[in-house]
Structure formats: structure tokens, C-alpha cells
Design a protein around this motif. Structure first.
Motif, PDB file in Angstrom:
ATOM      1  N   SER A 133      43.880  50.998  45.123  1.00 22.54           N
ATOM      2  CA  SER A 133      43.393  49.670  44.756  1.00 22.54           C
ATOM      3  C   SER A 133      41.891  49.717  44.528  1.00 22.54           C
ATOM      4  CB  SER A 133      43.730  48.665  45.861  1.00 22.54           C
ATOM      5  OG  SER A 133      43.059  49.013  47.062  1.00 22.54           O
ATOM      6  N   LYS A 134      41.427  48.768  43.765  1.00 18.56           N
ATOM      7  CA  LYS A 134      40.014  48.706  43.408  1.00 18.56           C
ATOM      8  C   LYS A 134      39.623  47.260  43.211  1.00 18.56           C
ATOM      9  CE  LYS A 134      36.728  50.171  39.843  1.00 18.56           C
ATOM     10  NZ  LYS A 134      36.531  50.881  38.562  1.00 18.56           N
ATOM     11  N   VAL A 135      38.373  46.961  43.505  1.00 19.50           N
ATOM     12  CA  VAL A 135      37.853  45.622  43.242  1.00 19.50           C
ATOM     13  C   VAL A 135      37.396  45.562  41.786  1.00 19.50           C
ATOM     14  CG1 VAL A 135      36.106  43.929  43.856  1.00 19.50           C
ATOM     15  CG2 VAL A 135      37.145  45.343  45.634  1.00 19.50           C
ATOM     16  N   GLY A 136      37.898  44.559  41.037  1.00 21.52           N
ATOM     17  CA  GLY A 136      37.454  44.412  39.625  1.00 21.52           C
ATOM     18  C   GLY A 136      36.053  43.851  39.568  1.00 21.52           C
ATOM     19  N   ASN A 137      35.409  43.955  38.430  1.00 21.83           N
ATOM     20  CA  ASN A 137      35.910  44.254  37.098  1.00 21.83           C
ATOM     21  C   ASN A 137      35.730  45.732  36.763  1.00 21.83           C
ATOM     22  OD1 ASN A 137      36.271  41.488  36.946  1.00 21.83           O
ATOM     23  ND2 ASN A 137      34.459  41.146  35.711  1.00 21.83           N
ATOM     24  N   ASP A 138      36.317  46.144  35.620  1.00 22.29           N
ATOM     25  CA  ASP A 138      36.243  47.533  35.210  1.00 22.29           C
ATOM     26  C   ASP A 138      35.923  47.587  33.717  1.00 22.29           C
ATOM     27  OD1 ASP A 138      36.273  50.198  35.551  1.00 22.29           O
ATOM     28  OD2 ASP A 138      38.427  50.404  35.901  1.00 22.29           O
ATOM     29  N   ASP A 139      34.810  48.261  33.370  1.00 21.45           N
ATOM     30  CA  ASP A 139      34.369  48.344  31.979  1.00 21.45           C
ATOM     31  C   ASP A 139      34.704  49.707  31.391  1.00 21.45           C
ATOM     32  OD1 ASP A 139      33.260  45.803  31.999  1.00 21.45           O
ATOM     33  OD2 ASP A 139      31.319  46.527  32.720  1.00 21.45           O
ATOM     34  N   PRO A 187      33.861  50.581  17.241  1.00 21.27           N
ATOM     35  CA  PRO A 187      33.295  51.664  18.059  1.00 21.27           C
ATOM     36  C   PRO A 187      32.050  51.229  18.812  1.00 21.27           C
ATOM     37  CG  PRO A 187      33.929  52.501  15.906  1.00 21.27           C
ATOM     38  CD  PRO A 187      34.070  50.991  15.841  1.00 21.27           C
ATOM     39  N   GLY A 188      32.003  51.590  20.092  1.00 17.56           N
ATOM     40  CA  GLY A 188      30.854  51.257  20.926  1.00 17.56           C
ATOM     41  C   GLY A 188      31.013  49.995  21.734  1.00 17.56           C
ATOM     42  N   MET A 189      32.063  49.220  21.499  1.00 21.38           N
ATOM     43  CA  MET A 189      32.279  47.999  22.271  1.00 21.38           C
ATOM     44  C   MET A 189      32.905  48.319  23.625  1.00 21.38           C
ATOM     45  SD  MET A 189      33.696  45.381  19.328  1.00 21.38           S
ATOM     46  CE  MET A 189      34.204  44.175  20.558  1.00 21.38           C
ATOM     47  N   ASN A 190      32.525  47.548  24.631  1.00 24.81           N
ATOM     48  CA  ASN A 190      33.156  47.649  25.944  1.00 24.81           C
ATOM     49  C   ASN A 190      34.439  46.840  25.966  1.00 24.81           C
ATOM     50  OD1 ASN A 190      31.225  49.265  27.035  1.00 24.81           O
ATOM     51  ND2 ASN A 190      30.221  47.671  28.229  1.00 24.81           N
ATOM     52  N   VAL A 191      35.440  47.354  26.654  1.00 24.84           N
ATOM     53  CA  VAL A 191      36.604  46.561  27.014  1.00 24.84           C
ATOM     54  C   VAL A 191      36.527  46.337  28.519  1.00 24.84           C
ATOM     55  CG1 VAL A 191      39.110  46.477  27.146  1.00 24.84           C
ATOM     56  CG2 VAL A 191      38.000  47.483  25.144  1.00 24.84           C
ATOM     57  N   THR A 192      36.486  45.071  28.909  1.00 25.47           N
ATOM     58  CA  THR A 192      36.327  44.708  30.318  1.00 25.47           C
ATOM     59  C   THR A 192      37.642  44.180  30.871  1.00 25.47           C
ATOM     60  OG1 THR A 192      33.993  44.176  30.000  1.00 25.47           O
ATOM     61  CG2 THR A 192      35.064  43.279  31.963  1.00 25.47           C
ATOM     62  N   PHE A 193      38.151  44.820  31.906  1.00 27.33           N
ATOM     63  CA  PHE A 193      39.342  44.354  32.604  1.00 27.33           C
ATOM     64  C   PHE A 193      38.874  43.511  33.780  1.00 27.33           C
ATOM     65  CE2 PHE A 193      40.562  48.065  30.266  1.00 27.33           C
ATOM     66  CZ  PHE A 193      41.881  47.849  29.872  1.00 27.33           C
ATOM     67  N   ASN A 194      39.335  42.278  33.818  1.00 27.69           N
ATOM     68  CA  ASN A 194      38.839  41.309  34.794  1.00 27.69           C
ATOM     69  C   ASN A 194      39.963  40.899  35.739  1.00 27.69           C
ATOM     70  OD1 ASN A 194      37.406  39.203  36.061  1.00 27.69           O
ATOM     71  ND2 ASN A 194      38.105  37.734  34.527  1.00 27.69           N
ATOM     72  N   TRP A 195      39.771  41.113  37.055  1.00 26.17           N
ATOM     73  CA  TRP A 195      40.754  40.630  38.017  1.00 26.17           C
ATOM     74  C   TRP A 195      40.052  40.161  39.286  1.00 26.17           C
ATOM     75  CZ3 TRP A 195      40.226  45.855  36.952  1.00 26.17           C
ATOM     76  CH2 TRP A 195      40.024  46.738  38.020  1.00 26.17           C
ATOM     77  N   VAL A 196      40.773  39.384  40.099  1.00 17.92           N
ATOM     78  CA  VAL A 196      40.166  38.721  41.249  1.00 17.92           C
ATOM     79  C   VAL A 196      40.540  39.411  42.552  1.00 17.92           C
ATOM     80  CG1 VAL A 196      39.998  36.570  42.540  1.00 17.92           C
ATOM     81  CG2 VAL A 196      40.128  36.510  40.043  1.00 17.92           C
ATOM     82  N   ASN A 197      41.848  39.645  42.777  1.00 21.33           N
ATOM     83  CA  ASN A 197      42.214  40.251  44.057  1.00 21.33           C
ATOM     84  C   ASN A 197      41.963  41.758  44.018  1.00 21.33           C
ATOM     85  OD1 ASN A 197      44.542  41.709  43.120  1.00 21.33           O
ATOM     86  ND2 ASN A 197      45.657  39.759  43.071  1.00 21.33           N
ATOM     87  N   LYS A 198      42.158  42.436  45.156  1.00 19.07           N
ATOM     88  CA  LYS A 198      41.794  43.854  45.273  1.00 19.07           C
ATOM     89  C   LYS A 198      42.983  44.790  45.046  1.00 19.07           C
ATOM     90  CE  LYS A 198      38.283  42.678  48.724  1.00 19.07           C
ATOM     91  NZ  LYS A 198      37.788  42.916  50.094  1.00 19.07           N
ATOM     92  N   ASP A 199      44.052  44.283  44.507  1.00 25.14           N
ATOM     93  CA  ASP A 199      45.280  45.062  44.504  1.00 25.14           C
ATOM     94  C   ASP A 199      45.613  45.669  43.146  1.00 25.14           C
ATOM     95  OD1 ASP A 199      47.257  46.145  46.019  1.00 25.14           O
ATOM     96  OD2 ASP A 199      48.674  44.506  45.726  1.00 25.14           O
ATOM     97  N   HIS A 200      44.599  45.909  42.278  1.00 28.87           N
ATOM     98  CA  HIS A 200      44.857  46.474  40.961  1.00 28.87           C
ATOM     99  C   HIS A 200      43.878  47.610  40.665  1.00 28.87           C
ATOM    100  CE1 HIS A 200      47.441  43.089  40.461  1.00 28.87           C
ATOM    101  NE2 HIS A 200      46.460  42.208  40.335  1.00 28.87           N
ATOM    102  N   TRP A 215      43.367  40.622  33.915  1.00 29.38           N
ATOM    103  CA  TRP A 215      44.235  41.673  34.446  1.00 29.38           C
ATOM    104  C   TRP A 215      44.926  41.141  35.689  1.00 29.38           C
ATOM    105  CZ3 TRP A 215      45.895  45.532  31.846  1.00 29.38           C
ATOM    106  CH2 TRP A 215      46.199  46.785  32.383  1.00 29.38           C
ATOM    107  N   TYR A 216      46.198  40.763  35.560  1.00 23.24           N
ATOM    108  CA  TYR A 216      46.874  40.125  36.685  1.00 23.24           C
ATOM    109  C   TYR A 216      48.372  40.418  36.618  1.00 23.24           C
ATOM    110  CZ  TYR A 216      47.859  36.591  33.094  1.00 23.24           C
ATOM    111  OH  TYR A 216      48.249  35.947  31.935  1.00 23.24           O
ATOM    112  N   LEU A 217      49.027  40.295  37.754  1.00 20.73           N
ATOM    113  CA  LEU A 217      50.452  40.564  37.859  1.00 20.73           C
ATOM    114  C   LEU A 217      51.246  39.532  37.054  1.00 20.73           C
ATOM    115  CD1 LEU A 217      52.144  42.711  39.322  1.00 20.73           C
ATOM    116  CD2 LEU A 217      52.522  41.045  41.150  1.00 20.73           C
TER     117      LEU A 217
END
Length: 772
Positions: A724-730, A689-702, A676-678
Motif C-alpha cells: 500500500s502507498k499514500v497517494g498521489n502518484d505522478d 510527450p512530457g505530460m505527467n499522469v497523476t493518480f489521485n487517491w485518498v485512502n492508503k490502500d492502493h 484512483w479508487y475501488l
């Protein structure tokens, strides 16, 4: 044998020392020059990169629709690799995937390169299987997400034809990650014989066959490609989740025919592949089944019969006067076509017809395509397109068919047995077990048996109820081996004293398939080499004829059978042990049995194969239906051990005992990761069904927000969180449907998010019962 190799130059000379101690200089040349054989050995160097592109340019237009593809050096199939006996191959390979291409294992942009059929006898680290022989290769230029590249860059894939078990023949290459080969990551690999003969052997006379899908996320087969070229007529297949799931599982499905909105009969962007021949000659054609799912394809040639002379890179006793030939995923055949002097010089070129059926075994719901076989002065109808009923493709009797799909007991029962098929006028189907290798193989050699393994397929698409999982440190790079989550068999000692024990983790129960690292460990030897026998049992009469492929070398098919009744491995073991000798009671043929590296195992039947245990390493053994291998229908054949004297596995430039940066995929798919990046490309995934989708980013601006489809299209994010949020997000997704995500940062006064609209930070997730 030792070889000095270089991965960065195309103008140097290397030296190979043979077992006799005589140095043979090898001139390093660009690989494109190696299609013409010379009287001296060469080191043929190719530079490959894999990219995510669109099918919008010559060389990768496929069936004319524009969709996302994966392409080696910008083309589908990838550039043909053509070298000669005695040559050494080096492919400097780079992963340049910058976008997001759906794979069921969640690995959107890691990859590997596998040379299908090559033994890699001194280079098991170059076999190209993630988590078995190496860590997957991460993309170039993405240090934020892959700060430490565990592989050399470029990765030096290759082999030496003299020492690595690569005789002249027809091979192919492809990615071994997720669904990448389904999306275009494959190509032809040809090793030509030296010397001259009357046969016209031009490597350009190769047909690479593949079925092509609606998109990387919609696995409805809509067309067939020959060398990357095809067309779709007025109607196109569409389907729902139930049909797609039945197709992927191998049960077969008829899809719905609807209007093809891309059909413009006066404005085709693609043409069918053409082969130009002269009358009165004998041409060698190589046919490669780069098929992805359970869709075997049949090839025939208008007004011509042909002779099969090789399969899976190995010569066979010639089978003459064939009307047609079937191929499943991974199989290859070499055929000879005698061109006629009596052809219509003012007529249309002949059609090479390729057809498959999405509804097996009843041969309903066809897909078809052609290539042209053109004689001098003949014309080609460039307006021609196959219709949805495949008119003219259903061959009239009588037929003389090689390798029919073994899914009908009556066809097996009435087959042409050896040696009766040697008579060219004998009509019927010719199955693999009745073919013969031309070179005599000593009966005492192939009967030097270490042990027999029984491997049963079942409705859960597993081997013996064990669904393959992979270790974070690839099997080949473990020193010593980590047996924590291993299951399968461990066999030690030379024959006839080999003893085998079964090992399963405590978490495995009898009521359900078990996720574990399925390994069959066998002894290695360099003299008096033993063989392992595997009896493959396909217990479901309505299942796919699973095409089982073995890495690291060929096996010899010594037996095959099919039944009208329901069977299982217990029944087959009883038949195989219920005789005076108490073993090997089922019929076996040791009189020049045919070598294969991929075989279709009959539903309600079995195949008996024997593999020589002279190639130390860890070799994956799997169903070549893409969906089946990705959900765990695989195991590892381990030959020898990594730290024993005289059999230390060669790991080349790879580091041992280091966990892969990318985690191994759980069986059946696992957490799907989206980087997940600009300025990314819009992501699209398919998950179960039942699988996680993980959004992965490094900086705090997403951040990540779930949107409606309408707001997703416009990037209207004001109603959503824009902090803004610190990644990751499941995001766990359970309900079937399509979900729309976007970054909500920096909305303008109209509520349009800048990161979403201009930074590409959008993701569309399809939740389906089956994906790949």
C-alpha cells in the motif's frame, strides 16, 4: 429589470418586473411544453444531467459502433431546448459523469454548460466557460475527490429572452470543457417567433451536424452524424499519429481506408434521420454546425434549391435559389425549402446530402452522410449506406453556394458581390462580407469607434503569439482583477479619447509564443455605446480558415479580404493606415453589415469585425476548432470592470475571489488526473510527450504499477509492487506509445490482483503528438 427565479420546482409562478415597472407574471412549466408558443410569457424549466455512457441504446447509437460517449439525459444530441420569444429558460443542470472520459486538459469528469449565441446580458455568470465565468462543475456524489462544491447544485443555467439578448433564432448548447462536445455533449437550442405565417416552422425540422470519431482517444474521423444518426459502409478511416496531428492542427489529412469490421449490411442498428413534408408548402429548416475540428460540412438537397434567411440566430436579407451551403464549427443557418407538387409519388425519398473533406483545401478524402426528405407515398431505402467515395455527392455545375470555405483565393476573387447575388440566376460563391442585415443600422452608431485591435494567427495556433492560460479564480469572479499574469491590451476612456496600452509579462519573449492570461480590456457604456473593432489576420495561406467565435454577443462583419501573397499583421496594418486619414484605409462596409458570432477567417486574409461594448463582463473569444481552443487559441474580451459604479458585474449565486477546486489547464494540455479508487471504471487517457499522469487517491490502500500489455489484460500483478502507498502518484511519460497501469494490491494465489480484476483499477495511457 429584476427576475425572481426558482431552481427546484416546475409548478410555481414567478414575476418579472419590466423597465416600465409593470409586473408580468410568468407561469413556470416543464420545458417540454414550451415548444408551442402562447400569448403569455413562461418560465420553461428543464432538468439536465450529463453522463458517461456507451453508444449501445436508442437515442445515442451514433454510427452503430459501440464506444464511450457523453450524453445529456442519455441521448445524442441532447434533448432539444425549444422555447418562444418572451419566455425565460432555466436548466437545472447536474454533472453525473462517473467514469473517465479523455479530455486534453486532464479534466476527465468536470464540466460546464454553454448556450452558444446567447448574450447573457444580465447573467454573465451563466455563460458556462470554466475559469472565465465560473469554476467547472464537479461530479455529483464524489465527496472524496471534491469535498467542497463551489457551484450550486443543480447549477441554474438560463436566460430571459426579453432582457438577456436572446431574440428568436437558432442557437445550440454544449459543454465548454476539453473534448466533451466532441464526444456527444451538445444539443439544439431554438427560440421560436410568436405569431403565425405561411411558413411551416416546426423546430423538429432541425439538422444538427457533427463529425464522429473512432473513439474518445483515437481522433480519426470515421463518420458524419445528422441529429446523432449515421452509418459506416464497408470501409472505414484509420490513421497514424502524423495524420491525426495534421487533421487536428487544421492542415488537413487523408486517412487510410481499411475494412470495417462492424459492417453488417443486413443488420444495421441505426437509420438515417427522416424529415416528412407535404407538397406545395414552404418549410423552415434550421442547420447547426456542431462540428468539432477543422471539417467544414456542405449541405445540399436532391432536386431542391433553398433560400437562406438567417445565420447565427440573426436575420439576413434573403439569399434565394441556393444549391448548397457550407458550415464550419459553431455556425448556424436557417433556410426555407419550397416543396414541389411535381414529385415522383412512387419513387424514393430525396436525400439531404452532407459532405466534408478531411484534406482541406483540395477537397480530397471525403466523409458523407444523408438525411431523408420524404413526401407522401415515397419510400425509403433502409438498406442504403454511403460509400467511401461519396458517390453522387459531388454536385454538378453550375452552383450557387453560400458561405464557401474561404481557402481558395480564386474563389474569393470570382465571388458574387453584393448586390449581384440578389439576382437568382447569378452563379458562384457568396461570402459573408457580401451579405446584408435587413434592419437598417445607423452608420453613425457602428462608427462610434473606441479603438482597433489587430489579432494575428500564426503557425503556433495562437492570437498574436500569446497562448491562453487561465487563472485559478475565474476572470468574472475576481474583485479586483488580478493582473499578475495578464497580457494583451488595456483600453480606457470614452471615444474618441480611448487610450490603449499593451501589457505582457516579463516572461514573454519575441522568439516564441508566450503562455499568459490574454485579455483585451475595453470600456463599457450604457448610452452612446462605443464599438471595438478587431482586425483578424490569418497569416498562413495553408492554414485552417479558423472559425472565430465571440461570447457575449454578435459582431458585425464590416470587411473581409484575401491575398495571393504571404501576409502578416504588419502588412495589414500598413494597408489599413496608408491613406490620407491614416486609419480605416482597408475597405469597410457600414451599409447594413451582416451580424455573426462565428466567422471563418480566410487563410492569407483578414476579417474586420465590430462589437458593441454594452455587455459588461468577461467573454471568451476563441477559435471554435476544438483542438485549437484547448491548446490556447483564445483570449478574453473584458467589457468594463467589476467594481466600478453603475457597471458591477452580476455574479449571481457564485462566490467571488475563491480559487477553483479543480486547477485550470495549462495551455496545450497539462497534468492528467485519474481518480484512483475501488470499483472505478477502467480509465483511458491520451497525453502528449512530457505530460505527467497523476493518480489521485485518498485512502492508503492502493498503489500504481506499470505493467506489460499481457499482464494488464489479465491483471497479473505478482511480479509488481503490491504494498500500500499514500497517494498521489505522478508518472511523467515522454516516449510515444501506449502504457498500461494497474493497482497491484491483494493478488490471489495465481497472481491476479483483486483491485485490478474486480475493482476496475486499471488505466491505459496513450502518448501521442496530439490528443483531443
Amino acid at each position: 429589470t429584476t427576475t425572481t427565479t426558482t431552481t427546484t420546482t416546475k409548478s410555481t409562478t414567478t414575476t418579472t418586473t419590466t423597465t416600465t415597472g409593470s409586473p408580468i407574471p410568468k407561469k413556470t412549466v416543464p420545458g417540454e411544453q414550451c415548444d408551442i408558443c402562447t400569448d403569455y410569457p413562461r418560465k420553461c424549466v428543464f432538468d439536465f444531467k450529463l453522463e458517461m455512457l456507451k453508444s449501445d441504446a436508442d437515442g445515442r447509437r451514433a454510427d452503430g459502433r459501440i464506444r464511450s460517449v457523453l450524453a445529456y439525459n442519455g441521448q445524442i444530441p441532447g434533448p432539444p431546448i425549444v422555447i418562444c420569444e418572451g419566455d425565460e429558460l432555466l436548466v437545472n443542470f447536474k454533472n453525473n459523469i462517473t467514469g473517465n472520459m479523455t479530455n486534453v486538459d486532464g479534466s476527465s469528469n468536470v464540466t460546464t454548460l454553454h448556450f452558444h449565441g446567447i448574450r447573457e446580458k444580465t447573467r454573465p455568470w451563466s455563460d458556462g466557460v470554466p475559469f472565465v465565468s465560473q469554476c467547472p462543475i464537479t461530479p455529483e456524489g464524489q465527496p472524496l475527490f471534491f469535498p467542497y462544491n463551489q457551484n450550486p447544485s443543480p447549477f441554474p443555467y438560463g436566460f430571459n429572452t426579453n432582457v438577456d439578448g436572446a431574440p428568436a433564432g437558432t442557437y445550440w448548447y454544449h459543454s465548454h470543457v476539453g473534448a466533451q462536445r466532441t464526444n456527444g455533449a451538445y444539443g439544439a437550442l431554438i427560440i421560436k417567433e410568436k405569431g403565425t405565417n405561411a411558413i411551416i416552422d416546426d423546430a423538429s425540422n432541425t439538422l444538427v451536424l457533427q463529425e464522429w470519431y473512432e473513439s474518445s482517444t483515437n481522433q480519426v474521423p470515421v463518420s458524419l452524424l445528422v441529429n446523432g444518426n449515421g452509418r459506416i459502409g464497408e470501409l472505414i478511416n484509420t490513421g497514424d499519429d502524423e495524420q491525426i496531428t495534421a487533421h487536428l492542427k487544421g492542415k488537413g489529412a487523408c486517412f487510410n481506408l481499411t475494412e470495417n469490421k462492424h459492417f453488417h449490411p443486413d443488420n444495421f442498428t441505426t437509420n438515417y434521420t427522416e424529415f416528412h413534408v407535404k407538397p406545395g408548402y414552404q418549410y423552415r429548416f434550421r442547420v447547426i454546425g456542431a462540428i468539432s475540428q477543422n471539417l467544414p460540412l456542405r449541405l445540399s438537397i436532391e432536386n431542391h434549391t433553398f433560400t437562406a434567411i438567417a445565420m447565427d440566430s440573426r436575420n439576413i436579407q434573403p439569399v434565394t435559389n441556393l444549391t448548397d451551403l457550407w458550415l464550419a464549427a459553431g455556425e448556424r443557418y436557417d433556410i426555407l425549402v419550397n416543396t414541389t407538387e411535381e414529385y415522383d409519388q412512387s419513387g424514393m425519398a430525396y436525400k439531404i446530402k452532407v459532405i466534408g473533406y478531411t484534406d482541406q483545401p483540395d477537397n480530397h478524402c471525403p466523409l458523407c452522410t444523408i438525411a431523408w426528405l420524404k413526401y407522401p407515398k415515397q419510400y425509403i431505402d433502409y438498406t442504403y449506406v454511403t460509400d467511401s467515395a461519396c458517390t453522387g455527392f459531388h454536385l454538378p455545375s453550375p452552383l450557387r453556394t453560400l458561405n464557401p470555405v474561404p481557402n481558395k483565393y480564386t474563389a474569393w476573387k470570382n465571388r458574387i458581390k453584393y448586390p449581384h447575388w440578389k439576382y437568382p440566376s447569378t452563379i458562384g460563391g457568396i461570402f459573408i462580407a457580401d451579405l446584408r442585415e435587413p434592419k437598417s443600422k445607423s452608420k453613425s452608431t457602428i462608427t462610434n469607434l473606441a479603438n482597433t485591435q489587430y489579432i494575428e494567427f500564426d503557425g503556433n495556433i495562437t492570437f498574436n503569439g500569446l497562448r491562453m492560460s487561465y487563472p485559478p479564480v475565474p476572470f468574472l469572479l475576481q474583485d479586483p482583477a488580478d493582473a499578475t499574469n495578464r497580457c494583451g491590451s488595456e483600453c480606457n476612456g470614452p471615444p474618441p479619447f480611448t487610450k490603449c496600452t499593451t501589457k505582457n509579462p516579463a516572461t514573454c519573449t519575441a522568439n516564441k509564443y508566450c503562455n499568459c492570461q490574454h485579455v483585451v480590456k475595453e470600456p463599457w457604456a450604457s448610452v452612446n455605446v462605443p464599438w471595438v473593432e478587431i482586425v483578424l489576420v490569418n497569416n498562413n495561406k495553408v492554414a485552417a480558415a479558423h472559425p472565430i467565435h465571440q461570447h457575449g454577443g454578435w459582431y458585425w462583419v464590416v470587411g473581409e479580404g484575401q491575398f495571393e501573397i504571404d501576409i502578416n499583421s504588419t502588412y495589414i496594418k500598413h494597408l489599413d493606415q496608408n491613406c490620407t486619414a491614416k486609419k480605416n484605409c482597408l475597405p469597410r462596409n457600414f451599409d447594413n453589415p451582416p451580424p455573426k458570432d462565428t466567422i471563418q477567417v480566410p487563410p492569407g486574409g483578414y476579417a474586420i469585425i465590430r462589437t458593441k461594448l454594452d455587455n459588461a463582463g468577461t467573454w471568451i473569444f476563441h477559435c471554435h476548432i476544438n483542438y485549437h481552443v484547448t491548446i490556447g487559441m483564445a483570449m478574453v474580451l473584458q467589457v468594463g470592470e467589476s467594481n466600478l459604479k453603475h457597471q458591477d458585474w452580476c455574479t449571481g449565486p457564485l462566490e467571488r475571489n475563491v480559487e477553483c477546486e479543480t486547477p485550470p489547464p495549462p495551455p496545450g494540455g497539462g497534468p492528467t488526473t485519474i481518480n484512483w479508487y475501488l470499483n472505478m471504471e477502467n480509465a483511458e487517457r491520451c497525453v502528449t510527450p512530457g505530460m505527467n499522469v497523476t493518480f489521485n487517491w485518498v485512502n492508503k490502500d492502493h498503489n500504481v504499477n506499470l505493467l506489460t500489455e499481457k499482464n494488464y489484460d489479465s491483471c497479473y500483478v505478482t511480479l509488481y509492487n503490491n504494498a500500500s502507498k499514500v497517494g498521489n502518484d505522478d508518472w511523467p511519460l515522454w516516449v510515444i506509445g501506449t502504457y498500461y497501469f494497474a493497482c497491484g494490491r491483494f493478488p490471489n494465489p495465481k497472481g491476479i490482483g483483486w483491485h485490478c480484476k474486480h475493482g476496475g483499477m486499471k488505466a491505459k495511457i496513450h502518448v501521442r503528438t496530439a490528443c483531443t
